[in-house]
Design an enzyme around this catalytic site. Structure first.
Site, PDB file in Angstrom:
ATOM      1  N   THR A 238     -38.746  26.183  40.482  1.00 21.41           N
ATOM      2  CA  THR A 238     -38.098  25.043  39.842  1.00 21.41           C
ATOM      3  C   THR A 238     -39.034  23.850  39.867  1.00 21.41           C
ATOM      4  O   THR A 238     -39.687  23.593  40.881  1.00 21.41           O
ATOM      5  CB  THR A 238     -36.789  24.698  40.571  1.00 21.41           C
ATOM      6  OG1 THR A 238     -35.964  25.863  40.627  1.00 21.41           O
ATOM      7  CG2 THR A 238     -36.042  23.590  39.850  1.00 21.41           C
ATOM      8  N   VAL A 239     -39.086  23.114  38.752  1.00 19.45           N
ATOM      9  CA  VAL A 239     -39.949  21.940  38.636  1.00 19.45           C
ATOM     10  C   VAL A 239     -39.075  20.696  38.645  1.00 19.45           C
ATOM     11  O   VAL A 239     -38.105  20.596  37.896  1.00 19.45           O
ATOM     12  CB  VAL A 239     -40.799  21.988  37.352  1.00 19.45           C
ATOM     13  CG1 VAL A 239     -41.684  20.753  37.255  1.00 19.45           C
ATOM     14  CG2 VAL A 239     -41.662  23.237  37.343  1.00 19.45           C
TER      15      VAL A 239
ATOM     16  N   ASP B 245     -51.012  33.334  29.887  1.00 20.99           N
ATOM     17  CA  ASP B 245     -49.689  33.039  29.333  1.00 20.99           C
ATOM     18  C   ASP B 245     -49.752  31.827  28.411  1.00 20.99           C
ATOM     19  O   ASP B 245     -48.981  30.883  28.545  1.00 20.99           O
ATOM     20  CB  ASP B 245     -48.669  32.809  30.455  1.00 20.99           C
ATOM     21  CG  ASP B 245     -47.232  32.920  29.953  1.00 20.99           C
ATOM     22  OD1 ASP B 245     -47.032  33.480  28.859  1.00 20.99           O
ATOM     23  OD2 ASP B 245     -46.322  32.449  30.650  1.00 20.99           O
TER      24      ASP B 245
END
EC number: 2.7.11.-
Length: 769
Positions: free
Chosen positions: A446-447, A559
């Protein structure tokens, strides 16, 4: 003489009133177990006016004489409702059901309910109900309104059987099965037009109304019924028209009131008006007032009365509103005074507390208890703080903190490039990782958005899991990435190793990601210009070229996608999310890893071989460049199956020389076509199915810079032309079958770091996606 006359008249009026009350007290109060309260009554002299006369048939069935309807119940208006809306008394009657085509005939239109001029009207809680296949029913005499509904027996809708037509139609469709018998009314559905339907009555004082069943549909056969009722009907109890027809009647709720014209009955009750009571309540002087009346002389000339709060009884008989003893009865079955003595008042109650000794004892005991609990709490906090300090030291050591400090100290010129934060700093920066600070979540972590004590806004990545066997590789990767200082790469500012899993701190990019600006509805018009999109492509290519070629150790991102391209306030691109990135030594050309990536951006060659090379990043960049040119998403279910992925859609369009057809309409008119064409050719080369035929990111970066520099008559660098072998290649793409299933996927963009020390061994991310 005048005084004597007045006294005589007053005495006569009092005598008549006493006689009336005496007669009223001798009148029958019930009929067939149903209460008949005044002003309604049975027999001469027992009712207020002819409107309220009740005839008790066979001493068991009460009928309202004026409209000849059987009475189900009579009640007074609700006092509590009166302060929000005018309250009326309620009298529920049985009204005939209109029917058509039923087994024993029926009334095609039903009987008209006419109460014109009477002190009754239809309550707003009544509904029109129609039951039967292809039954169209409507109300009559409700002009100018048109009220009706239609019920059908269509079975085309794919809904659960217990939400369909109730038990009757379940049996008709599936036979007499146990499943139909077990249908529960808890799972039932209100009449929705299938088997039965309903419609609300007009919101006004309706005193005349009828029900009509449409007979224009000659092909529709079977029993149909329609009626007005205040009862709730579901598919389980409202889907059998024959049963309803056999009942013959259904209940209707009428509201009743008192006419105020030509008599002083209301004034003789001694009740307060609503306006007077409101003033008394404002001054807390409402106690002792037994009954209230509401007057309306502007519309129908009516009055309605009720017992006030704290009283119960019949407000239409003087003195019959009796005080409720709340101290004995309580309220809703609960005692009104949990402590102290309850004293009943006229219309209310009070709780008295005369003995203060228990209160003093209670306060003393409470204070001593609080002091004791406070001491225990302080000791608990002290022990907990010591445990947390020891735990932080343990985590710091386990997470490689000593190794990181050693490397930062011995790495010349980079001691200050990476900062080791303590957990308290980051808890304060993110308000203890508040949910309101979350920027995004993914499978890896989570950021949070945070603000350091020096005022800098940062992005704090709190990972979910950690691979303890690769902590040394993680520390090495932190050191390597912290040394990257490129304007188009999100900067790693530091980390925190005092928690159970490492926390990474990045610079905060305030303007969102490229995907949002390209594909989401936004008031930002900057992305409508080709110049901005070309500059973003140049920025991304430069960053990847730096990672592949100019960094101390080559880094493969693995990515690249539009959600991992952040935009600052000037719309300059910054590559982010190194959660699956890998460093490679200069003597290796590829990595063999567990396949990881995002559908639509993943290199098909890597998908087949599990060997990730620098050309795999080139392929992903080609998809992003195609997004910038076309404005299309990498995977879209709006396109046909063969064009579902943007790579296939773009490549085929280029082969068929249809570039002008797929250019984003937002930039088509204002772009320089020669620049777009040159960029599209580069994107096509990047999307080549064979990695060896793709250009390197350095070549791509140089070529895009050249395109941006020369606006007219430019001759972009030409790569080897396509040969027949390429034309024979079979497109290998990641299978996308539907919106609910994707063969290979990866988590949404977050900041993370992972490393590998071997180029041939299977490697999973340190923080799995």
């Amino acid at each position: 003489m005048s005084s004597n006359c007045s006294c005589s008249l007053l005495s006569l009026f009092s005598l008549l009133l006493i006689i009336d009350l005496t007669v009223a007290s001798s009148c029958p109060k019930t009929c067939g177990g149903i209460d008949i309260p005044y002003p309604f009554g049975i027999g001469t002299g027992c009712y207020l006016e002819k409107w309220y006369e009740i005839i008790c048939v066979n001493n068991s069935v009460p009928f309202l004489s004026i409209i000849n309807r059987e009475v189900v119940s009579i009640s007074f208006s609700d006092m509590y409702r009166r302060f929000f809306n005018v309250g009326y008394g309620s009298i529920r009657i049985r009204n005939p059901i209109a029917s058509k085509g039923c087994s024993s005939g029926g009334q095609e239109f039903g009987s008209l309910l006419n109460m014109t001029g009477y002190p009754f009207y239809l309550g707003d809680n009544n509904m029109l109900i129609a039951v039967g296949c292809n039954n169209t029913a409507s109300l009559t005499n409700v002009e100018p309104s048109i009220v009706g509904c239609e019920s059908t027996c269509s079975t085309n809708q794919d809904i659960p059987i217990n939400d369909y037509l109730g038990v009757l139609y379940c049996n008709a469709r599936y036979g007499d099965s146990e499943y139909c018998k077990n249908i529960s009314i808890m799972n039932d559905t209100s009449c929705n037009g299938i088997g039965c339907c309903k419609a609300s009555l007009p919101a006004r004082y309706q005193q005349i109304i009828g029900v009509e069943i449409d007979d224009s549909n000659t092909e529709s056969k079977g029993c149909k019924v329609a009626f007005i009722t205040d009862e709730e009907y579901f598919l389980s109890n409202g889907s059998d028209p024959e049963r309803l027809h056999a009942n013959g009647y259904d209940t209707v709720d009428l509201r009743w009131f008192i006419h105020t014209a030509n008599h002083s009955f209301i004034g003789s009750l001694g009740c307060k008006s609503i306006d007077e009571y409101t003033i008394l309540r404002r001054d807390n002087r409402e106690y002792g007032i037994g009954c209230l009346c509401d007057y309306n002389s502007t519309t129908t000339g009516y009055a309605t009365c009720s017992c006030a709060s704290g009283f119960e009884g019949n407000p239409y008989i003087p003195g019959e509103c009796k005080d409720i003893n709340e101290c004995v009865r309580g309220i809703d079955g609960n005692p009104v005074c949990t402590a102290g003595k309850c004293v009943n008042l006229l219309g209310g109650y009070t709780c008295e507390y005369t003995n203060h000794r228990p209160l003093v004892i209670g306060l003393s005991t409470s204070f001593s208890t609080l002091v004791f609990i406070g001491g225990i709490y302080w000791l608990y906090k002290f022990i907990r703080r010591q445990r947390r300090l020891n735990q932080k030291k343990k985590f710091f050591k386990r997470n490689g903190g000593l190794l990181l400090q050693q490397q930062l100290t011995t790495t010349e010129g980079n001691v200050d490039s990476t900062r080791v934060f303590n957990s308290r700093e980051l808890e304060k920066a993110t308000e203890n990782f508040s949910l309101t600070r979350i920027l995004g979540e993914g499978g890896q972590g989570t950021v949070y958005k945070g603000m350091l004590v020096d005022g800098r806004i940062v992005a704090v990545k709190k990972s979910k899991v950690v691979d303890e066997d690769k902590l040394e590789e993680f520390i090495n990767e932190v050191v390597i990435l912290s040394q990257i200082n490129h304007r188009n790469i999100v900067k790693l500012l530091g980390c925190c190793l005092e928690t159970d899993v490492p926390i990474l701190v990045y610079e905060f990019i305030p303007n969102g990601n490229l995907f949002e600006h390209l594909h989401d509805d936004s008031d930002d018009y900057t992305m409508t210009t080709w110049e901005v999109r070309l500059r973003i492509a140049v920025d991304i290519a430069g960053a990847l070229s730096y990672l592949h070629s100019a960094a101390s150790s080559p880094i493969y991102h693995r990515d690249i996608k539009s959600t991992n391209i952040m935009l600052d306030e000037k719309h300059r691109a910054k590559v982010s999310d190194f959660g699956t990135s890998r460093t490679v030594t200069v003597d290796h050309t590829h990595l063999t890893t567990v396949v990881s990536g995002t559908v639509g951006y993943m290199d098909p060659e890597y998908f087949q071989s599990s060997q990730f090379t620098d050309k795999s990043d080139v392929y992903s960049f080609g998809v992003v460049l195609a997004e910038l040119i076309t404005g299309e998403k990498s995977v879209s279910f709006l396109r046909s199956q063969e064009y579902r992925t943007l790579a296939t859609y773009f490549t085929l369009a280029m082969k068929e020389n249809r570039l002008s057809d797929i250019i984003d309409a937002r930039i088509r008119d204002g772009c320089k076509l020669n620049q777009v064409t040159a960029a599209a050719k580069i994107a096509r080369k990047c999307l080549n199915m064979k990695g060896r035929k793709r250009p390197s990111m350095r070549q791509v970066s140089m070529e895009l810079e050249k395109i941006r520099s020369y606006s007219e008559d430019m001759q972009p660098y030409e790569y080897a032309s396509e040969n027949e072998e390429e034309k024979k290649e079979t497109l290998v793409d990641v299978n996308v079958e539907s919106r609910n299933y994707v063969s290979v996927t990866a988590a949404s963009s977050q900041y993370s770091i992972a490393t590998t020390s071997s180029s041939r061994s299977d490697v999973e991310p340190l923080f799995p996606r």
